[in-house]
Design an enzyme around this catalytic site. Structure first.
Site, PDB file in Angstrom:
ATOM      1  N   GLN A  11       0.833  -1.218   0.000  1.00  0.00           N
ATOM      2  CA  GLN A  11       0.000   0.000   0.000  1.00  0.00           C
ATOM      3  C   GLN A  11       0.864   1.264   0.000  1.00  0.00           C
ATOM      4  O   GLN A  11       0.676   2.155  -0.832  1.00  0.00           O
ATOM      5  CB  GLN A  11      -0.889   0.037   1.244  1.00  0.00           C
ATOM      6  CG  GLN A  11      -1.883  -1.083   1.374  1.00  0.00           C
ATOM      7  CD  GLN A  11      -2.863  -0.782   2.489  1.00  0.00           C
ATOM      8  OE1 GLN A  11      -3.803  -0.016   2.297  1.00  0.00           O
ATOM      9  NE2 GLN A  11      -2.657  -1.373   3.649  1.00  0.00           N
ATOM     10  N   ILE A  36      14.222  -8.542   1.056  1.00  0.00           N
ATOM     11  CA  ILE A  36      15.074  -7.924   2.080  1.00  0.00           C
ATOM     12  C   ILE A  36      15.592  -8.919   3.113  1.00  0.00           C
ATOM     13  O   ILE A  36      16.472  -8.585   3.903  1.00  0.00           O
ATOM     14  CB  ILE A  36      14.376  -6.719   2.772  1.00  0.00           C
ATOM     15  CG1 ILE A  36      13.144  -7.158   3.584  1.00  0.00           C
ATOM     16  CG2 ILE A  36      14.018  -5.647   1.758  1.00  0.00           C
ATOM     17  CD1 ILE A  36      12.601  -6.051   4.496  1.00  0.00           C
ATOM     18  N   TYR A  60       6.315  -7.684   6.854  1.00  0.00           N
ATOM     19  CA  TYR A  60       5.359  -8.782   7.083  1.00  0.00           C
ATOM     20  C   TYR A  60       4.242  -8.150   7.901  1.00  0.00           C
ATOM     21  O   TYR A  60       4.453  -7.769   9.054  1.00  0.00           O
ATOM     22  CB  TYR A  60       6.049  -9.899   7.858  1.00  0.00           C
ATOM     23  CG  TYR A  60       5.214 -11.144   8.052  1.00  0.00           C
ATOM     24  CD1 TYR A  60       5.539 -12.326   7.399  1.00  0.00           C
ATOM     25  CD2 TYR A  60       4.108 -11.137   8.898  1.00  0.00           C
ATOM     26  CE1 TYR A  60       4.784 -13.474   7.582  1.00  0.00           C
ATOM     27  CE2 TYR A  60       3.339 -12.281   9.075  1.00  0.00           C
ATOM     28  CZ  TYR A  60       3.683 -13.443   8.419  1.00  0.00           C
ATOM     29  OH  TYR A  60       2.937 -14.583   8.602  1.00  0.00           O
ATOM     30  N   THR A  61       3.047  -7.987   7.303  1.00  0.00           N
ATOM     31  CA  THR A  61       1.994  -7.194   7.954  1.00  0.00           C
ATOM     32  C   THR A  61       0.767  -8.023   8.369  1.00  0.00           C
ATOM     33  O   THR A  61      -0.212  -7.444   8.840  1.00  0.00           O
ATOM     34  CB  THR A  61       1.527  -6.052   7.023  1.00  0.00           C
ATOM     35  OG1 THR A  61       1.115  -6.621   5.777  1.00  0.00           O
ATOM     36  CG2 THR A  61       2.617  -5.032   6.783  1.00  0.00           C
ATOM     37  N   TYR A 124       3.699  -9.807  15.694  1.00  0.00           N
ATOM     38  CA  TYR A 124       3.910  -8.738  14.710  1.00  0.00           C
ATOM     39  C   TYR A 124       4.510  -7.501  15.398  1.00  0.00           C
ATOM     40  O   TYR A 124       5.528  -6.958  14.955  1.00  0.00           O
ATOM     41  CB  TYR A 124       2.584  -8.400  14.024  1.00  0.00           C
ATOM     42  CG  TYR A 124       2.604  -7.121  13.219  1.00  0.00           C
ATOM     43  CD1 TYR A 124       3.260  -7.044  11.997  1.00  0.00           C
ATOM     44  CD2 TYR A 124       1.946  -5.983  13.684  1.00  0.00           C
ATOM     45  CE1 TYR A 124       3.274  -5.860  11.260  1.00  0.00           C
ATOM     46  CE2 TYR A 124       1.950  -4.802  12.954  1.00  0.00           C
ATOM     47  CZ  TYR A 124       2.610  -4.741  11.748  1.00  0.00           C
ATOM     48  OH  TYR A 124       2.619  -3.572  11.030  1.00  0.00           O
ATOM     49  N   LYS A 128       8.174  -5.826  14.847  1.00  0.00           N
ATOM     50  CA  LYS A 128       8.343  -4.443  14.370  1.00  0.00           C
ATOM     51  C   LYS A 128       9.165  -3.624  15.370  1.00  0.00           C
ATOM     52  O   LYS A 128       9.976  -2.787  14.971  1.00  0.00           O
ATOM     53  CB  LYS A 128       6.979  -3.789  14.143  1.00  0.00           C
ATOM     54  CG  LYS A 128       6.154  -4.378  12.997  1.00  0.00           C
ATOM     55  CD  LYS A 128       6.792  -4.194  11.625  1.00  0.00           C
ATOM     56  CE  LYS A 128       6.791  -2.776  11.147  1.00  0.00           C
ATOM     57  NZ  LYS A 128       7.335  -2.663   9.761  1.00  0.00           N
TER      58      LYS A 128
HETATM   59  N1  LIG Z   1      -1.256  -2.059   7.111  1.00  0.00           N
HETATM   60  C1  LIG Z   1      -1.444  -1.492   8.307  1.00  0.00           C
HETATM   61  O1  LIG Z   1      -2.565  -1.396   8.803  1.00  0.00           O
HETATM   62  C2  LIG Z   1      -0.264  -0.922   9.063  1.00  0.00           C
HETATM   63  C3  LIG Z   1      -0.476  -0.365  10.331  1.00  0.00           C
HETATM   64  C4  LIG Z   1       0.615   0.171  11.013  1.00  0.00           C
HETATM   65  C5  LIG Z   1       1.873   0.143  10.453  1.00  0.00           C
HETATM   66  N2  LIG Z   1       2.047  -0.423   9.229  1.00  0.00           N
HETATM   67  C6  LIG Z   1       3.390  -0.455   8.671  1.00  0.00           C
HETATM   68  O2  LIG Z   1       3.396   0.368   7.515  1.00  0.00           O
HETATM   69  C7  LIG Z   1       4.327  -0.156   6.554  1.00  0.00           C
HETATM   70  C8  LIG Z   1       3.643  -0.283   5.209  1.00  0.00           C
HETATM   71  O3  LIG Z   1       2.533  -1.138   5.359  1.00  0.00           O
HETATM   72  P1  LIG Z   1       1.595  -1.523   4.138  1.00  0.00           P
HETATM   73  O4  LIG Z   1       0.199  -1.509   4.632  1.00  0.00           O
HETATM   74  O5  LIG Z   1       1.977  -0.729   2.926  1.00  0.00           O
HETATM   75  O6  LIG Z   1       2.033  -3.039   3.954  1.00  0.00           O
HETATM   76  P2  LIG Z   1       1.627  -4.062   2.795  1.00  0.00           P
HETATM   77  O7  LIG Z   1       0.577  -3.479   1.922  1.00  0.00           O
HETATM   78  O8  LIG Z   1       1.391  -5.373   3.453  1.00  0.00           O
HETATM   79  O9  LIG Z   1       2.965  -4.129   1.925  1.00  0.00           O
HETATM   80  C9  LIG Z   1       4.115  -4.733   2.410  1.00  0.00           C
HETATM   81  C10 LIG Z   1       4.915  -5.158   1.204  1.00  0.00           C
HETATM   82  O10 LIG Z   1       6.127  -5.754   1.669  1.00  0.00           O
HETATM   83  C11 LIG Z   1       6.394  -6.847   0.820  1.00  0.00           C
HETATM   84  N3  LIG Z   1       7.285  -7.816   1.450  1.00  0.00           N
HETATM   85  C12 LIG Z   1       6.987  -8.781   2.346  1.00  0.00           C
HETATM   86  N4  LIG Z   1       8.078  -9.502   2.633  1.00  0.00           N
HETATM   87  C13 LIG Z   1       9.090  -8.988   1.881  1.00  0.00           C
HETATM   88  C14 LIG Z   1      10.456  -9.310   1.721  1.00  0.00           C
HETATM   89  N5  LIG Z   1      11.012 -10.327   2.385  1.00  0.00           N
HETATM   90  N6  LIG Z   1      11.203  -8.554   0.880  1.00  0.00           N
HETATM   91  C15 LIG Z   1      10.650  -7.540   0.180  1.00  0.00           C
HETATM   92  N7  LIG Z   1       9.357  -7.198   0.272  1.00  0.00           N
HETATM   93  C16 LIG Z   1       8.592  -7.916   1.121  1.00  0.00           C
HETATM   94  C17 LIG Z   1       5.033  -7.444   0.527  1.00  0.00           C
HETATM   95  O11 LIG Z   1       5.117  -8.252  -0.607  1.00  0.00           O
HETATM   96  P3  LIG Z   1       4.133  -9.502  -0.760  1.00  0.00           P
HETATM   97  O12 LIG Z   1       2.796  -8.896  -1.065  1.00  0.00           O
HETATM   98  O13 LIG Z   1       4.745 -10.261  -1.886  1.00  0.00           O
HETATM   99  O14 LIG Z   1       4.146 -10.225   0.532  1.00  0.00           O
HETATM  100  C18 LIG Z   1       4.198  -6.193   0.325  1.00  0.00           C
HETATM  101  O15 LIG Z   1       4.215  -5.773  -1.022  1.00  0.00           O
HETATM  102  C19 LIG Z   1       4.851  -1.466   7.139  1.00  0.00           C
HETATM  103  O16 LIG Z   1       6.082  -1.233   7.764  1.00  0.00           O
HETATM  104  C20 LIG Z   1       3.812  -1.831   8.194  1.00  0.00           C
HETATM  105  O17 LIG Z   1       4.378  -2.603   9.232  1.00  0.00           O
HETATM  106  C21 LIG Z   1       1.010  -0.941   8.505  1.00  0.00           C
END
Ligand SMILES: NC(=O)c1ccc[n+]([C@@H]2O[C@H](COP(=O)([O-])OP(=O)(O)OC[C@H]3O[C@@H](n4cnc5c(N)ncnc54)[C@H](OP(=O)(O)O)[C@@H]3O)[C@@H](O)[C@H]2O)c1
Length: 307
Positions: A11, A36, A60-61, A124, A128
């Site tokens: 996202q 990574i 990893y979310t 999780y 983090k």
């Molecule tokens: N989503 C939430 O509600 C939320 C809330 C608080 C904080 N955050 C933080 O905000 C940040 C962005 O979140 P987001 O919602 O954009 O997450 P997201 O949509 O789940 O995207 C995470 C991306 O990381 C990729 N990924 C997973 N393992 C990987 C690896 N080993 N090497 C390279 N890429 C990898 C995933 O690929 P695949 O699809 O192939 O797995 C996915 O494209 C993260 O740090 C998350 O912890 C998110």
């Protein structure tokens, strides 16, 4: 300025690509182009590209899945983050890493500041927290940005899930009796949504803007910051806002009945904080302001309803 983005298909990754400033040369790498968890691949790629900045949007979310898959969650969220910090250090690049409100245990009843003690309740959150510590220990100039409840027109998120469930509930209900056509469908699937966990939903596009603005700060910013949407609310209240917004945009949108439940009634594998609202005073001091929910949510719902 050369910027290497990891997790480019997520996202935040997608929204950063949409908003890429004109002066950036953006190298957007999804997992298949840079995993990574592979320290040698990270090291080689960063040494080859010599970026000015690395943005780590990879994570990893899957919060519930992480309970049974902690090894993989820690591999991505701790080791992956550490690999990027070490490679950035060797290349003389700056690093912006993203973290979560789920580092907190939710016991406070006022927004959490960057100084508050982190005590995660789930795997999780633990992964983090260790990831952000690994980054800050390895790279004193790194930026770590914690956020909350991310949603967007991309990927999997609560807004998308609610609209999908509403559509499915609407299909299940055939308004055969007169009272059904006018009012609450008698056999409608009730959506049971947790009402005793409070978050600040954050649009990934607003988060991307905050990332871009934080990287552009002069004098340069470093260390830990919080950034989230301006409104704190429960998942149940968030669902209600999503459906109200969808109905304003599409009069034919059928709003499913909602039932407020307690987290204890919803047996999710991962325990979540009851209150993980982030205080954003520190980042506001840099002129970066949280956005109102209604401003950000409406275009996302419009885009999702159009799909
Ligand atoms: N989503 C939430 O509600 C939320 C809330 C608080 C904080 N955050 C933080 O905000 C940040 C962005 O979140 P987001 O919602 O954009 O997450 P997201 O949509 O789940 O995207 C995470 C991306 O990381 C990729 N990924 C997973 N393992 C990987 C690896 N080993 N090497 C390279 N890429 C990898 C995933 O690929 P695949 O699809 O192939 O797995 C996915 O494209 C993260 O740090 C998350 O912890 C998110």
């Amino acid at each position: 300025m050369k910027v290497l983005l990891t997790g480019a298909d997520g996202q935040l990754g997608r929204c950063l690509q949409d908003r890429c400033p004109a002066h950036w040369r953006l190298l957007a790498l999804n997992r298949s182009r840079l995993d990574i968890t592979d320290s040698q691949a990270v090291s080689r790629r960063v040494a080859l590209e010599q970026p000015d900045w690395i943005i780590n949007a990879a994570a990893y979310t899957a919060v519930d899945q992480a309970e049974g898959d902690a090894e993989q969650a820690f591999s991505v969220n701790v080791k992956g983050a550490a690999h990027l910090a070490e490679a950035a250090g060797r290349a003389g690049a700056r690093l912006l890493h993203v973290s979560t409100d789920y580092v907190f245990d939710g016991q406070l009843r006022r927004p959490y500041t960057e100084q508050d003690a982190a005590r995660p309740l789930n795997e999780y959150g633990r992964s983090k927290l260790l990831g952000e510590r690994a980054v800050l220990q390895s790279l004193s100039q790194a930026l770590v940005l914690r956020t909350s409840g991310v949603y967007s027109e991309y990927g999997n998120n609560f807004v998308k899930t609610m609209l999908r469930l509403a559509a499915a509930a609407g299909k299940e209900v055939a308004p055969t009796k007169p009272e059904n056509a006018a009012g609450q469908p008698s056999n409608a699937a009730v959506l049971r949504i947790v009402a005793d966990q409070h978050i600040c939903p954050t649009y990934a596009g607003d988060l991307a803007d905050a990332v871009i603005d934080l990287m552009a700060c002069s004098p340069p910013a470093s260390g830990l910051y919080h950034y989230c949407g301006a409104m704190q609310l429960s998942w149940h209240e968030f669902a209600q806002h999503i459906f109200d917004c969808a109905q304003r945009q599409d009069a034919s949108f059928s709003m499913p009945p909602l039932q407020a439940i307690s987290a204890s009634d919803y047996s999710a594998p991962a325990q979540r904080p009851a209150y993980s609202v982030l205080a954003c005073e520190k980042i506001k001091g840099l002129g970066i302001w949280p956005k109102p929910l209604f401003v950000s949510l409406s275009p996302v719902i419009k885009a999702l309803l159009a799909k």
